[in-house]
Design a protein around this motif. Structure first.
Motif, PDB file in Angstrom:
ATOM      1  N   LEU A 127       0.825  -1.202   0.000  1.00 51.49           N
ATOM      2  CA  LEU A 127       0.000   0.000   0.000  1.00 51.49           C
ATOM      3  C   LEU A 127       0.862   1.256   0.000  1.00 51.49           C
ATOM      4  CD1 LEU A 127      -2.753  -1.040   2.531  1.00 51.49           C
ATOM      5  CD2 LEU A 127      -2.799  -1.184   0.048  1.00 51.49           C
ATOM      6  N   LEU A 128       1.777   1.320   0.952  1.00 48.32           N
ATOM      7  CA  LEU A 128       2.635   2.485   1.039  1.00 48.32           C
ATOM      8  C   LEU A 128       3.861   2.105   1.842  1.00 48.32           C
ATOM      9  CD1 LEU A 128       1.561   5.039   3.755  1.00 48.32           C
ATOM     10  CD2 LEU A 128       0.553   2.770   3.595  1.00 48.32           C
ATOM     11  N   GLN A 129       4.824   2.962   1.864  1.00 54.22           N
ATOM     12  CA  GLN A 129       6.043   2.736   2.602  1.00 54.22           C
ATOM     13  C   GLN A 129       6.281   3.906   3.544  1.00 54.22           C
ATOM     14  OE1 GLN A 129       9.604   2.449   0.255  1.00 54.22           O
ATOM     15  NE2 GLN A 129      10.766   1.417   1.875  1.00 54.22           N
ATOM     16  N   VAL A 130       6.436   3.550   4.829  1.00 52.84           N
ATOM     17  CA  VAL A 130       6.805   4.559   5.803  1.00 52.84           C
ATOM     18  C   VAL A 130       8.311   4.553   5.930  1.00 52.84           C
ATOM     19  CG1 VAL A 130       4.611   4.376   7.005  1.00 52.84           C
ATOM     20  CG2 VAL A 130       6.532   2.948   7.722  1.00 52.84           C
ATOM     21  N   LYS A 131       8.887   5.701   6.257  1.00 55.43           N
ATOM     22  CA  LYS A 131      10.329   5.806   6.285  1.00 55.43           C
ATOM     23  C   LYS A 131      10.749   6.593   7.516  1.00 55.43           C
ATOM     24  CE  LYS A 131      14.455   5.479   4.435  1.00 55.43           C
ATOM     25  NZ  LYS A 131      15.135   4.183   4.249  1.00 55.43           N
ATOM     26  N   ALA A 132      11.622   5.955   8.294  1.00 57.66           N
ATOM     27  CA  ALA A 132      12.223   6.623   9.445  1.00 57.66           C
ATOM     28  C   ALA A 132      13.730   6.515   9.323  1.00 57.66           C
ATOM     29  CB  ALA A 132      11.747   5.999  10.750  1.00 57.66           C
ATOM     30  N   THR A 133      14.406   7.524   9.806  1.00 57.40           N
ATOM     31  CA  THR A 133      15.873   7.537   9.747  1.00 57.40           C
ATOM     32  C   THR A 133      16.424   7.688  11.146  1.00 57.40           C
ATOM     33  OG1 THR A 133      15.856   9.923   9.359  1.00 57.40           O
ATOM     34  CG2 THR A 133      15.912   8.485   7.417  1.00 57.40           C
ATOM     35  N   ASP A 134      17.639   7.172  11.315  1.00 51.65           N
ATOM     36  CA  ASP A 134      18.328   7.263  12.600  1.00 51.65           C
ATOM     37  C   ASP A 134      19.756   7.671  12.309  1.00 51.65           C
ATOM     38  OD1 ASP A 134      19.752   6.640  15.069  1.00 51.65           O
ATOM     39  OD2 ASP A 134      17.963   5.531  15.658  1.00 51.65           O
ATOM     40  N   ALA A 135      20.201   8.703  12.996  1.00 47.37           N
ATOM     41  CA  ALA A 135      21.539   9.228  12.733  1.00 47.37           C
ATOM     42  C   ALA A 135      22.631   8.324  13.258  1.00 47.37           C
ATOM     43  CB  ALA A 135      21.678  10.636  13.344  1.00 47.37           C
ATOM     44  N   ASP A 136      22.270   7.352  14.120  1.00 45.92           N
ATOM     45  CA  ASP A 136      23.282   6.460  14.664  1.00 45.92           C
ATOM     46  C   ASP A 136      23.754   5.486  13.591  1.00 45.92           C
ATOM     47  OD1 ASP A 136      23.300   7.532  17.244  1.00 45.92           O
ATOM     48  OD2 ASP A 136      21.462   6.422  17.751  1.00 45.92           O
ATOM     49  N   ALA A 137      24.842   4.789  13.918  1.00 48.01           N
ATOM     50  CA  ALA A 137      25.443   3.841  12.985  1.00 48.01           C
ATOM     51  C   ALA A 137      25.247   2.422  13.492  1.00 48.01           C
ATOM     52  CB  ALA A 137      26.935   4.145  12.808  1.00 48.01           C
ATOM     53  N   ASP A 138      25.593   1.507  12.625  1.00 50.10           N
ATOM     54  CA  ASP A 138      25.557   0.071  12.959  1.00 50.10           C
ATOM     55  C   ASP A 138      24.172  -0.307  13.466  1.00 50.10           C
ATOM     56  OD1 ASP A 138      28.158  -0.140  12.134  1.00 50.10           O
ATOM     57  OD2 ASP A 138      28.956   0.288  14.133  1.00 50.10           O
ATOM     58  N   GLN A 139      24.139  -1.129  14.499  1.00 48.84           N
ATOM     59  CA  GLN A 139      22.844  -1.645  14.937  1.00 48.84           C
ATOM     60  C   GLN A 139      21.972  -0.545  15.529  1.00 48.84           C
ATOM     61  OE1 GLN A 139      23.321  -4.510  18.013  1.00 48.84           O
ATOM     62  NE2 GLN A 139      24.551  -3.194  19.336  1.00 48.84           N
ATOM     63  N   PHE A 140      22.606   0.501  16.085  1.00 51.15           N
ATOM     64  CA  PHE A 140      21.802   1.586  16.637  1.00 51.15           C
ATOM     65  C   PHE A 140      21.148   2.402  15.541  1.00 51.15           C
ATOM     66  CE2 PHE A 140      25.002   1.283  20.252  1.00 51.15           C
ATOM     67  CZ  PHE A 140      24.173   0.450  21.006  1.00 51.15           C
ATOM     68  N   GLY A 141      21.649   2.281  14.353  1.00 49.48           N
ATOM     69  CA  GLY A 141      21.028   2.981  13.237  1.00 49.48           C
ATOM     70  C   GLY A 141      20.130   2.100  12.410  1.00 49.48           C
ATOM     71  N   GLU A 142      20.085   0.817  12.766  1.00 49.28           N
ATOM     72  CA  GLU A 142      19.208  -0.113  12.055  1.00 49.28           C
ATOM     73  C   GLU A 142      17.812  -0.023  12.647  1.00 49.28           C
ATOM     74  OE1 GLU A 142      20.924  -3.919  12.360  1.00 49.28           O
ATOM     75  OE2 GLU A 142      22.684  -3.442  11.131  1.00 49.28           O
ATOM     76  N   ILE A 143      16.869   0.222  11.800  1.00 47.00           N
ATOM     77  CA  ILE A 143      15.492   0.473  12.251  1.00 47.00           C
ATOM     78  C   ILE A 143      14.640  -0.742  11.923  1.00 47.00           C
ATOM     79  CG2 ILE A 143      13.444   1.915  11.920  1.00 47.00           C
ATOM     80  CD1 ILE A 143      15.313   4.235  11.369  1.00 47.00           C
ATOM     81  N   GLU A 144      13.821  -1.087  12.890  1.00 47.67           N
ATOM     82  CA  GLU A 144      12.877  -2.185  12.708  1.00 47.67           C
ATOM     83  C   GLU A 144      11.484  -1.621  12.940  1.00 47.67           C
ATOM     84  OE1 GLU A 144      11.832  -6.279  15.019  1.00 47.67           O
ATOM     85  OE2 GLU A 144      13.929  -5.981  14.426  1.00 47.67           O
ATOM     86  N   TYR A 145      10.594  -1.917  11.991  1.00 49.16           N
ATOM     87  CA  TYR A 145       9.238  -1.380  12.030  1.00 49.16           C
ATOM     88  C   TYR A 145       8.277  -2.418  12.568  1.00 49.16           C
ATOM     89  CZ  TYR A 145      11.264   2.080   8.820  1.00 49.16           C
ATOM     90  OH  TYR A 145      12.031   3.031   8.249  1.00 49.16           O
ATOM     91  N   SER A 146       7.267  -1.936  13.287  1.00 49.07           N
ATOM     92  CA  SER A 146       6.177  -2.792  13.741  1.00 49.07           C
ATOM     93  C   SER A 146       4.883  -2.027  13.583  1.00 49.07           C
ATOM     94  CB  SER A 146       6.384  -3.257  15.184  1.00 49.07           C
ATOM     95  OG  SER A 146       6.643  -2.156  16.030  1.00 49.07           O
ATOM     96  N   LEU A 147       3.811  -2.750  13.421  1.00 51.03           N
ATOM     97  CA  LEU A 147       2.510  -2.145  13.083  1.00 51.03           C
ATOM     98  C   LEU A 147       1.473  -2.648  14.081  1.00 51.03           C
ATOM     99  CD1 LEU A 147       1.190  -0.365  10.860  1.00 51.03           C
ATOM    100  CD2 LEU A 147       0.554  -2.481   9.708  1.00 51.03           C
ATOM    101  N   TYR A 148       0.676  -1.711  14.610  1.00 52.95           N
ATOM    102  CA  TYR A 148      -0.308  -2.054  15.624  1.00 52.95           C
ATOM    103  C   TYR A 148      -1.656  -1.473  15.231  1.00 52.95           C
ATOM    104  CZ  TYR A 148       3.941  -2.903  18.292  1.00 52.95           C
ATOM    105  OH  TYR A 148       5.163  -3.365  18.707  1.00 52.95           O
TER     106      TYR A 148
END
Length: 1692
Positions: A601-622
């Motif tokens: 349907l669509l794509q949501v996008k979030a960014t994180d200025a951190d690097a490595d795993q702290f910059g890896e984003i995981e999405y969840s939907l409720y």
């Protein structure tokens, strides 16, 4: 008669010219009469002897000159006395006539002479010759004669025979000799012949050597014959006695004598008896025995009795000194020059157990002495031990037996491994440790198998020596570690460990560590030389250097030292100091209903200025606005943010709008949220549905056109144009009489019915919506035609429309319908509702037509009602109808409703302005303005928040970072636009996360790293972690340790007070080589001042050799074509070992004979290194061993079946060789000349032979059957035209390319004699069976010679007798077999038998015998193998070729060698295979399923096709067909899809055992388990091998009471097959939740002076625990510290 003249002069003594002198008296008379010389005349007469007396001989006067008749007669010189002439002749003196006086015999007297004188003095000298006649046969001096001839007389020796004498003269005398019986056996060349050449004497000549032992007497008949006609014969019987000579050596009855004798036999024991015979006579045949001492037995162990030939023992024997004696025994006859023969006598000495075993040691150590390195691995050889026993252990009749060798001592550190007969290897069987034991006292005991057994013992002292022969080894070549950039100097990064297999504690095993590499990295890291612990040397800065690369070198202390290196990569981790940020606070999307699952349907996008795993984003939907109820209708890709449909959505049955909460979480746990609103668009997915399937009405036959007949109605649940329904009459027999309103469904009459003689008309109405979908089923309308003059009451209007508010009370009037009766009718009109009110919400007055409400209406449930009302005139069957449309108008009776009355959200204090905090969503069931909702914040404590009035999105208007307030309460109002408006409230609590202070509680190390063997037992303590406070004034005595729940931490537990980490489960290196988790610590003080810290734990699992190699599969099948050149790689077998390193390093070995194959020990390739010949061996079975290099070694075996595929490498060959055949001329066309056959040892088409002829000029005379090989004539043959033929028979196989063999055939045409008198010929055909026995008479040719006179003496012989198979009795004519027949060698004979007749007149004849040998089935078919193992995959189609069987038959006949194949299954099950009866091809006849039948045992029969069924022969072959598995079965779950677990269980608790079975074999049946979905929060961990599902986090039923895990069971086939199961886990409640009021503040007003107990206000509290746990919630009023019970609310 001759007349001669002459003068006789007296006194002169003149003799006459011829004849003899005249008698004196006659001479005197002549002288006196003539006085002078008298003329003398000669007369010669001849007469045959044997004529009767008085036969006229002649006339004396014929001797005188013509005309000189003598006067007075004649005077004769012979007197009358004893004159011989006058005795035999009568002479008349007067006339001169001479006659015989008797029969004359020339043999007695052949000539007569006398003189006759006339008176004139003339003298006639008369000579009478007796002519010979053949009146005597030749006669031998004796009738019989005996000759003594030595059997050594050379051929050509002549023996004089007496000649036959015949008194007849000239040609009537003896003219020649013949030898009637020539001597020798029948069918052999003659022994003698006669030699007679005049004037040489008659001689008997020896042609061949005589053999007295075959025949001591030869009886001959010599015949002499004269030249008369007929001839006269005389015979001499000659008996030739053959004199014996010493020409035969003694002959032993055997070619070699074999005997056995126990070695303890006493002297004098008889060994055996020799027998030799000598066919010579007398002393020449007397045999004496002696041992040839020069050639054998010089020591005189044996002696032989001279006369009897009994061999005896002279001296005691010793088998160990000599196990076999070979004697040369001579047999000598008693001749003057004795003949000698010899024979070999082998005497095997049988063993008795009289010797002890002997033990010999050969050390295989490096020093060659009894010292073994402690580094020796199990299986390494220490010594080669050979045991022997001079006694014989393999002789079943001996007392000695096999030798056993036992090893005593050593405590299992050493073992014996048998390598062959009498050879053992002393091997290391366990680990050696020189420090614990440096000397092993072993004893080797060898015991033989005799009775009683004898034994020997050998002591063995083994010393264990140390050696620096091992290099330090790191468990892995590359180590990776991570350390936070916030780590302080001295922080442990990881600990490396290298092992050295040398003696622990010695310099050889002492390891020192050092770092090498980049100088910048060396400035930041250091390593402890002894422990291998790597730690930080200085502060790290990820932005300056994000990764450090170094080499770690481990050196031992040996001389020279050995070193190893590994690579170390340290990643500097970033600190998590940035939260994710969405690009937008609210996202909107639209989608059509029933969109396909998975549609994006669509794509949501979030960014994180951190690097490595702290910059890896995981999405969840409720769903909604909380974090504990995940969306079911939609899912989000956790990594990309793509939102897609996860279930079917029906706009008509599901919500039309979805509000979703998206959460973005980085690797450090910081999160952000955004909101998504999805609106569902309608599609045309519903067909119109008629309210009734059948409509019935009645009208009069006089109804006028234009009259409304009935109203049909259909409903479509879709909205907009898709819900608009149009109607259409389906063309039919009566559709022309009616029409239907396309929009209303009212049916009108269009034509008069007066002339229609039908009582009922049937119509079909279809409906179609605005999107073109037709109704699911059409409506059937039955119109009954009433043949009456009555006219129905007609409604004033065809359609009525009314409206009524939804809150109208029951029995409210809605409207009135009116039907007018005919003008001339007196009947009363009545009304009724016939359709459109299935729930009975309306009623109609039957008399006045007033429609009223009967039940409460609800606009939200049904806004439009369509009724059909009928009118009836009295009892008339005629009706009329009308449509009533009732619109239920909406009123504002439903306030907006929030899903919950209060809610709570938590946001970070760092969220920027404009962040969407919450979406308030209320629903209003009213329509129009009554359902339009506006949102507002009714009361707010701060201006930090605002709300969108239409969307309900609560936004952050400013930052809250600097504020001390940590919680905000917002009252959100939802108000509709009705009149009056209705409102609902939602209390929203916004919690601001407090600012995190710097940690004061830290662990001693940020990262702990440890190595743990997978063999470590559960419960063992592996590591202690300890924390302390950075504040020296802080007291941290009450610390609580725990492990952060994760999939890796499930295996471990931690002591909460000591920090010791221990194992809860067994580790498995094959599943996880490294486990990483976090340990937590917290102070147990007041919750507001609690401090926390965490550290990372890295556990490196060390591999143990706990898995044996495993072959996949255990049986391999390969096929290779035979080839005179080795073919190289045949195939590769593969074993897998789940262990790693040396434990998983596999080597392959061949256990079976390596004559044809060898194996690459590293790759598992089976290599053909010797030429393969399928005809020699068609199948090979190998046993293969795979062993790892672990300690102790583990191994596995597999069986390899190699089938040799035939190649066309054998040309057909003719066992008969060149054929020579004779054919009698004149035989009709089609005459069988010969049957040729060729054998081809190849199989299948390569061995199928077809025959043809090759000849440039003879091809037109003969033809050959291409299949049977029968060679026949195509025309009668003529000897005169051609006497012989030569052609080439070609046998050609059917291989590709084909090969051929040749055989020459020579055919001689035998002529039929013609034009010879006294000669007769005949033709006879015989068929002789191949098994006809020699010496049996086939037939007698006497019957063929019946044209000859009986009792005639006949002599039979075979002309040109070069045939050794048949003989004929020369006297009786019996034809008999002299040598066994073999159809495969000679199948046809043509004999010419000559029958001689020795009678007079002779009548000779020739008989041609055509003899065909009839092939007898004397050869059985035979297979090359007795047992064959074949492999075939289970997925092959029906008709697949499995194998080609090839049996051979040595018979030459077509049917006798023609083989038919058949099958027999070993059990009573269905046979899934077929065999071609002629070609032997085995094919599949039905589908194969290994899971039903793993293997099939068949018996294949090969039977020849002899005509006589009882003569047929067969051979059988056992066949095992292994059905090879393919991955054709998916796993199937056996475990329940439902499980229960209490919410208070510990982490690691076993929740469920998932079990799936796969009936496939090997890897195809090995099942692993994985969780596909439903475990996004990592609440559970599933062991992929065992299927054990355990908790990885603490459960909370109030957060999530049900988990639906999609579990996949995956096999290891290629391609892999799988099955999924939705496992539902229900979390059972425990009482862990406190009750909570629905509102924090309740306000009420109470009038004074009210009575006690009157209702004031209702307060309500709820408990999130389940009803079974919380039976009741008690509420009370607390005022001035006094409790007064106010109410008890059951379940709220």
């Amino acid at each position: 008669m001759e007349l001669r003249a002459g003068r006789c002069r007296a006194g002169q003594g003149d003799a006459p010219p011829t004849g003899r002198a005249l008698p004196p008296l006659l001479l005197l008379w002549l002288c006196a009469a003539g006085g002078g010389a008298a003329p003398v005349y000669n007369l010669s007469l001849a007469v045959d002897e044997g004529l009767p007396a008085e036969t006229l001989v002649g006339d004396i006067r014929a001797g005188l000159p013509p005309g000189a008749d003598p006067p007075g007669g004649f005077l004769l010189s012979e007197g009358s006395g004893e004159s011989a002439v006058l005795a035999d002749f009568h002479v008349q003196p007067e006339t001169g006539i001479i006659r015989t006086a008797r029969r004359l015999d020339r043999e007695r007297r052949a000539r007569y002479s006398f003189a006759a004188a006339t008176l004139r003095g003339e003298v006639v000298q008369v000579e009478i010759a007796v002519t010979d006649v053949n009146d005597h046969p030749p006669r031998f001096p004796k009738d019989s004669l005996q000759l003594n001839i030595s059997e050594l007389s050379p051929p050509g020796t002549a023996f004089r025979l007496p000649a036959a004498r015949d008194p007849d003269a000239g040609g009537f005398g003896t003219q020649g000799y013949a030898l009637l019986e020539e001597g020798g056996a029948a069918g052999e060349p003659p022994l003698f012949q006669l030699r007679y050449v005049r004037p040489e004497p008659l001689e008997l000549v020896l042609l061949r050597r005589l053999d007295r032992e075959r025949a001591d007497v030869h009886r001959l008949v010599v015949e002499a014959w004269d030249g008369g006609s007929p001839r006269r014969r005389g015979r001499l019987r000659v008996s030739v006695r053959v004199l014996d000579e010493n020409d035969n050596a003694p002959a032993f009855s055997r070619g070699e004598y074999r005997a056995r004798l126990r070695e303890d036999a006493p002297p004098g024991t008889a060994v055996c008896r020799l027998r030799a015979t000598d066919p010579d006579l007398g002393a020449n045949g007397e045999v004496r025995y002696a041992i040839n001492r020069r050639q054998s037995d010089p020591d005189g162990y044996f002696a032989v009795e001279e006369r009897s030939g009994v061999l005896r023992l002279r001296r005691p024997l010793d088998r160990e000194a000599r196990a076999l004696h070979r004697l040369v025994v001579e047999a000598r006859d008693g001749g003057a020059q004795p003949e000698v023969s010899s024979v070999l006598v082998s005497v095997a000495v049988l063993d008795v157990n009289d010797n002890r075993p002997s033990i010999r040691l050969l050390y295989l150590t490096e020093t060659g002495g009894p010292r073994v390195s402690e580094g020796a691995r199990p299986g390494d050889y220490v010594a080669r031990v050979s045991v022997s026993d001079a006694d014989d252990g393999g002789d079943a009749e001996g007392d000695g037996g096999s030798i056993s060798l036992a090893l005593l001592g050593g405590d299992g550190a050493f073992a014996l491994r048998e390598a062959g007969a009498g050879v053992f290897f002393l091997c290391v069987a366990g680990p050696l440790d020189r420090e614990s034991r440096d000397l092993y006292e072993l004893r080797l005991v060898a015991t033989d198998g005799g009775t009683p057994p004898l034994s020997a013992e050998e002591p063995l002292l083994l010393r264990v020596a140390d050696l620096n022969d091992e290099t330090p080894a790191f468990p892995q070549p590359h180590y990776r570690a991570a350390v936070s950039e916030a780590a302080s100097p001295g922080t442990a990064v990881l600990r490396l460990s290298a092992s050295d297999a040398d003696e622990p504690g010695s310099p050889n095993a002492e390891v020192r560590y050092a770092l090498e590499g980049d100088a910048a990295a060396l400035a930041l890291l250091r390593i402890d030389a002894r422990s291998g612990a790597v730690s930080t040397r200085a502060r790290l800065d990820r932005e300056r250097q994000a990764a450090l690369e170094l080499r770690v070198v481990a050196r031992d202390g040996g001389v020279p030292p050995r070193a190893a290196a590994c690579r170390l990569s340290v990643r500097v981790e970033d600190a998590n100091d940035n939260e994710p940020r969405f690009e937008r606070a609210v996202y909107r999307a639209r989608m059509p209903e029933h969109a396909a699952r998975g549609r994006r349907l669509l794509q949501v996008k979030a960014t994180d200025a951190d690097a490595d795993q702290f910059g890896e984003i995981e999405y969840s939907l409720y769903d909604g606005f909380n974090f504990y109820e995940k969306s079911k209708a939609f899912q989000i890709d956790a990594h990309t943010g793509q939102i897609f449909v996860s279930q079917d959505i029906d706009r008509e049955g599901d919500p039309t709008t979805y509000d979703l909460l998206v959460k973005a979480t980085d690797g450090g746990g910081l999160s952000a949220q955004a909101f998504v609103r999805i609106e569902i668009e309608d599609i045309n997915d519903n067909q119109p549905v008629f309210e009734q399937d059948t409509y019935v009405t009645s009208i009069s036959s006089h109804t006028q056109p234009g009259t409304e007949i009935i109203n049909v109605a259909a409903i479509d649940r879709d909205s907009g144009m898709f819900g608009i329904v149009t109607y259409e009459l389906v063309p039919g027999e009566f559709s022309s009489f009616f029409t239907v309103d396309t929009s209303t469904g009212i049916i009108y009459l269009t034509s008069a019915l007066g002339r229609l003689a039908r009582s009922a008309l049937f119509l079909t109405v279809s409906a179609r919506d605005g999107g073109g979908l037709p109704s699911a089923s059409n409506a059937a309308v039955t119109v009954n035609i009433l043949q009456t003059v009555l006219v129905p009451a007609i409604f004033e209007r065809s359609r009525y429309s009314f409206s009524v508010p939804e809150d109208a009370p029951e029995d409210s009037m809605i409207g009135t319908v009116k039907a007018r009766e005919p003008s001339n009718s007196l009947e009363v009109v009545s009304y009724r509702i016939c359709s459109g009110d299935p729930h009975g919400k309306f009623s109609i007055d039957p008399q006045f037509g007033i429609i009223r409400t009967k039940k409460q209406l609800d606009h939200e449930a049904q806004s439009v009602v369509v009724l059909t009302v009928q009118s009836q005139l009295g009892d008339s069957p005629v009706y009329s109808s009308t449509q009533v449309n009732i619109s239920v108008t909406d009123i504002n009776d439903n306030p907006p409703v929030f899903l919950t009355k209060s809610d709570k959200v938590t946001i970070s204090h760092t969220q920027p302005p404009g962040t969407a905090v919450y979406i308030a969503h209320a629903e209003d069931k009213d329509s129009g303005l009554n359902g339009v909702i506006k949102y507002s914040i009714a009361s707010k404590q701060s201006d930090a928040f605002s709300i969108d009035p239409s969307l309900g999105v609560v936004n952050l208007t400013r930052t809250v970072f600097a504020e001390k307030q940590q919680e905000y309460t917002l009252h959100i109002a939802a108000e509709d636009c009705g009149s009056p408006p209705l409102t609902s409230l939602l209390m929203l609590t916004v919690v601001i996360e407090e600012q995190k202070m710097g940690p004061t509680l830290v662990f001693q190390s940020l990262v702990y790293q440890i190595e743990v063997s997978e063999a470590t037992s559960p419960g063992a303590q592996i590591l202690q972690v300890q924390a302390h406070s950075l504040d020296p004034h802080s007291v941290t005595s009450n610390l609580t340790y725990s492990l952060e729940p994760s999939t890796d931490s499930v295996v471990f537990g931690i002591s909460s007070d000591t920090g010791w980490i221990y194992l809860r489960k067994h580790l498995n290196y094959e599943c996880a080589q490294m486990l990483s988790f976090r340990a937590l610590v917290s102070t147990s003080e007041d919750e507001n001042f609690r401090q926390n810290a965490s550290t990372s734990i890295i556990v490196n699992v060390l591999d143990e050799n706990d898995h044996s190699p495993m072959f996949m599969p255990e049986t391999y099948f390969f096929e290779i074509e035979e080839n005179p050149i080795p073919s190289g790689v045949v195939g590769t077998i593969t074993a897998v070992d789940k262990d790693s390193g040396r434990n998983g390093q596999l080597s392959y070995f061949l256990l079976s004979d390596g004559k044809y194959f060898k194996m690459n020990s590293n790759t598992g390739e089976i290599i053909n290194w010797a030429a393969l010949d399928r005809e020699e061996r068609a199948h090979h079975e190998l046993r293969v061993l795979a062993t790892d290099a672990g300690q102790p070694r583990r191994s596995a075996t597999a069986t390899v079946h190699i089938t040799i595929r035939d190649r066309n490498d054998h040309a057909p060959c003719f066992p008969q060789g060149a054929l020579r055949r004779q054919v009698l001329e004149g035989q009709p066309s089609g005459t069988l000349v010969a049957t040729v056959f060729a054998k081809d040892f190849d199989s299948g088409n390569n061995g199928a032979v077809l025959y043809s002829l090759e000849s440039e000029e003879d091809i037109g005379y003969f033809q050959i059957d291409g299949v049977t090989g029968e060679l026949r004539t195509t025309r009668p043959l003529s000897h005169a035209e051609r006497s012989d033929y030569r052609m080439m028979v070609i046998a050609k196989d059917q291989g590709m390319p084909s090969l051929q063999g040749h055989a020459a055939v020579y055919i001689q045409v035998i002529p039929l004699s013609s034009g010879r008198s006294g000669f007769f010929q005949d033709f006879k055909h015989f068929v002789v069976p191949e098994n006809f026995k020699p010496a049996q008479v086939l037939d007698s040719l006497k019957a063929l010679s019946n044209h000859l006179a009986p009792n005639r003496k006949l002599h039979f012989s075979i002309a040109k007798d070069d045939n050794v198979h048949f003989e004929i009795d020369s006297l009786t004519g019996d034809l008999y077999l002299s040598k066994e027949l073999d159809y495969e060698t000679d199948s046809h004979f043509l004999l010419q038998v000559i029958i001689k007749d020795y009678n007079n007149p002779p009548k000779n004849s020739t008989v041609f015998l055509s003899i065909d040998v009839e092939d007898k089935n004397d050869h059985s078919p035979h297979f090359q193998d007795d047992f064959v193992v074949i492999g075939i995959e289970e997925n092959v189609p029906i008709g697949t070729l499995v194998y080609t069987f090839n049996a051979k038959d040595g018979d030459g006949g077509f049917l006798n060698s023609k083989i038919e194949y058949s099958l027999e299954i070993s059990n009573t099950g269905e046979n899934p295979f077929l065999i071609h009866p002629l070609y032997g091809t085995l094919t599949t006849a039905s589908p194969l399923d290994r899971e039903i039948t793993r293997s099939v045992i068949l018996t294949v029969f090969a039977e020849d096709q002899a005509i006589n069924l009882t003569d047929r022969r067969l051979d059988s072959l056992a066949v095992k067909i292994v059905i090879l598995d393919i991955n054709d079965n998916s796993p199937s779950f056996m475990s329940s899809p439902l499980s229960y677990v209490m919410e208070d269980v510990e982490v690691g608790f076993l929740v469920h055992h998932i079990i799936a079975k796969d009936p496939d074999e090997g890897r195809n049946g090995q099942v692993t388990y994985h969780i596909l979905s439903g475990n996004e929060n990592k609440a559970f961990v599933l062991d992929k091998i065992t299927g054990l599902l355990t908790t990885a986090q603490f459960l909370d039923r109030e957060v999530q009471e049900r988990y639906s895990l999609t579990v996949i069971a995956l096999d290891d086939g290629s391609p892999a097959l799988s099955a999924t199961q939705v496992l539902t886990i229900i979390v059972l409640d425990v009482n862990d939740e406190a009750p909570g009021f629905l509102e924090q503040l309740y306000e009420a007003a109470v009038h004074e002076n009210r009575d006690p107990g009157e209702f004031v206000i209702r307060v309500e509290a709820v408990d999130r625990d389940a009803a079974l746990v919380v039976n009741s919630v008690h509420c009370g009023i607390c005022w001035r510290r006094n409790w007064i019970e106010a109410a008890q609310l059951q379940e709220g």
